[in-house]
Design a protein around this motif. Structure first.
Motif, PDB file in Angstrom:
ATOM      1  N   GLU A  77       0.852  -1.193   0.000  1.00 27.44           N
ATOM      2  CA  GLU A  77       0.000   0.000   0.000  1.00 27.44           C
ATOM      3  C   GLU A  77       0.885   1.239   0.000  1.00 27.44           C
ATOM      4  O   GLU A  77       1.793   1.357   0.833  1.00 27.44           O
ATOM      5  CB  GLU A  77      -0.918  -0.045   1.227  1.00 27.44           C
ATOM      6  CG  GLU A  77      -1.694   1.223   1.480  1.00 27.44           C
ATOM      7  CD  GLU A  77      -1.102   2.009   2.641  1.00 27.44           C
ATOM      8  OE1 GLU A  77      -0.930   3.250   2.480  1.00 27.44           O
ATOM      9  OE2 GLU A  77      -0.797   1.415   3.688  1.00 27.44           O
ATOM     10  N   VAL A  78       0.634   2.146  -0.937  1.00 27.41           N
ATOM     11  CA  VAL A  78       1.486   3.322  -1.109  1.00 27.41           C
ATOM     12  C   VAL A  78       0.655   4.566  -1.406  1.00 27.41           C
ATOM     13  O   VAL A  78      -0.508   4.477  -1.771  1.00 27.41           O
ATOM     14  CB  VAL A  78       2.514   3.121  -2.250  1.00 27.41           C
ATOM     15  CG1 VAL A  78       3.553   2.080  -1.892  1.00 27.41           C
ATOM     16  CG2 VAL A  78       1.813   2.730  -3.552  1.00 27.41           C
ATOM     17  N   LEU A  79       1.293   5.686  -1.269  1.00 26.79           N
ATOM     18  CA  LEU A  79       0.900   7.054  -1.614  1.00 26.79           C
ATOM     19  C   LEU A  79       1.185   8.002  -0.458  1.00 26.79           C
ATOM     20  O   LEU A  79       1.886   8.981  -0.653  1.00 26.79           O
ATOM     21  CB  LEU A  79      -0.553   7.194  -2.082  1.00 26.79           C
ATOM     22  CG  LEU A  79      -0.867   8.602  -2.653  1.00 26.79           C
ATOM     23  CD1 LEU A  79      -1.706   8.522  -3.915  1.00 26.79           C
ATOM     24  CD2 LEU A  79      -1.581   9.469  -1.622  1.00 26.79           C
ATOM     25  N   PRO A  80       0.680   7.741   0.771  1.00 29.07           N
ATOM     26  CA  PRO A  80       0.973   8.677   1.856  1.00 29.07           C
ATOM     27  C   PRO A  80       2.455   8.707   2.243  1.00 29.07           C
ATOM     28  O   PRO A  80       3.185   7.720   2.062  1.00 29.07           O
ATOM     29  CB  PRO A  80       0.137   8.125   3.029  1.00 29.07           C
ATOM     30  CG  PRO A  80      -0.913   7.277   2.408  1.00 29.07           C
ATOM     31  CD  PRO A  80      -0.264   6.681   1.197  1.00 29.07           C
ATOM     32  N   ASN A  81       2.890   9.833   2.753  1.00 31.82           N
ATOM     33  CA  ASN A  81       4.168   9.998   3.469  1.00 31.82           C
ATOM     34  C   ASN A  81       5.426  10.024   2.603  1.00 31.82           C
ATOM     35  O   ASN A  81       6.535  10.136   3.143  1.00 31.82           O
ATOM     36  CB  ASN A  81       4.364   8.894   4.531  1.00 31.82           C
ATOM     37  CG  ASN A  81       3.194   8.764   5.470  1.00 31.82           C
ATOM     38  OD1 ASN A  81       2.586   9.762   5.856  1.00 31.82           O
ATOM     39  ND2 ASN A  81       2.848   7.534   5.834  1.00 31.82           N
ATOM     40  N   GLU A  82       5.295   9.916   1.276  1.00 29.77           N
ATOM     41  CA  GLU A  82       6.495   9.853   0.445  1.00 29.77           C
ATOM     42  C   GLU A  82       7.145  11.235   0.280  1.00 29.77           C
ATOM     43  O   GLU A  82       6.523  12.264   0.493  1.00 29.77           O
ATOM     44  CB  GLU A  82       6.165   9.271  -0.925  1.00 29.77           C
ATOM     45  CG  GLU A  82       5.634   7.841  -0.892  1.00 29.77           C
ATOM     46  CD  GLU A  82       6.635   6.824  -0.344  1.00 29.77           C
ATOM     47  OE1 GLU A  82       7.842   7.130  -0.291  1.00 29.77           O
ATOM     48  OE2 GLU A  82       6.201   5.719   0.019  1.00 29.77           O
ATOM     49  N   GLY A  83       8.424  11.222  -0.101  1.00 26.89           N
ATOM     50  CA  GLY A  83       9.212  12.447  -0.187  1.00 26.89           C
ATOM     51  C   GLY A  83       8.976  13.235  -1.450  1.00 26.89           C
ATOM     52  O   GLY A  83       8.046  12.980  -2.223  1.00 26.89           O
TER      53      GLY A  83
END
Length: 215
Positions: A77-83
């Motif tokens: 699960e991805v999308l939040p908190n990335e740089g």
């Protein structure tokens, strides 16, 4: 209708939206699917070294000693908190999101026999869709589309919670389904869990051998 996931082992990687502490959709999917989940979600987690979690989800994904080789299903699960650095969809470096994401998907495909599925999570409910991310300088929608392209590049199925689940900005801005600007309450977890299962139930289990009685 048969359920191919009944009794299977699910390793779930991702952010707080997946985690034991705050991942309200995961128990819903676990119950609907009949799987056993090993929840590896990390509050504040991310793939990128300049993200909130300093790459802690990538480190978890690349860990060869956590038992994931036994998994039938692995979700990322991805999308939040990335740089800030998104990169190019073909990148494989250690700094950009695309580079880290490509590394993770290819590691999982090379080192496990599980079905790999990407879950693109919802973004913040307190910013309208046209607002560009402060550091990435693109909208969350544009970022989600990049995530989808990298997954497709690696032939990994995508469950697009961000773009298809019904959690649009106009619906969720009053926070009937969320505790704060992103985390789900129980009702939000039910809705996203049912959506994730509606997609997952049609994704086949990756077969690893041919039954000798067949053919």
């Amino acid at each position: 209708m048969s359920n191919q996931w009944q009794g299977k082992l699910w390793y779930a990687y991702g952010t707080s939206m997946t985690s034991v502490q705050q991942g309200k959709f995961v128990p819903v999917v676990e119950k609907l699917s009949g799987m056993t989940v090993v929840n590896k979600g990390i509050p504040g987690g991310c793939l990128t070294p300049d993200g909130y979690g300093k790459g802690n989800v990538k480190a978890a994904v690349l860990d060869k000693n956590d038992g994931k080789e036994k998994a039938d299903l692995i979700t990322l699960e991805v999308l939040p908190n990335e740089g800030a650095k998104v990169g190019n969809i073909y990148d494989t470096d250690d700094e950009s999101f695309c580079g880290c994401f490509n590394q993770c998907l290819r590691f999982l495909q090379e080192n496990t026999k599980a079905t790999i599925v990407v879950i693109i999570m919802i973004g913040s409910n307190d910013n309208p869709p046209d607002k560009k991310h402060d550091s990435r300088k693109i909208t969350q929608f544009e970022f989600s589309e990049t995530i989808k392209k990298v997954a497709r590049l690696n032939s990994v199925p995508v469950i697009d919670v961000f773009g298809e689940s019904g959690f649009g900005y106009a619906r969720v801005k009053n926070r009937d389904y969320q505790l704060d600007n992103i985390h789900l309450n129980d009702l939000g977890g039910i809705n996203i869990g049912k959506f994730v299962w509606s997609k997952l139930k049609d994704i086949p289990v990756w077969e690893t051998n041919i039954d000798s009685k067949e053919g």
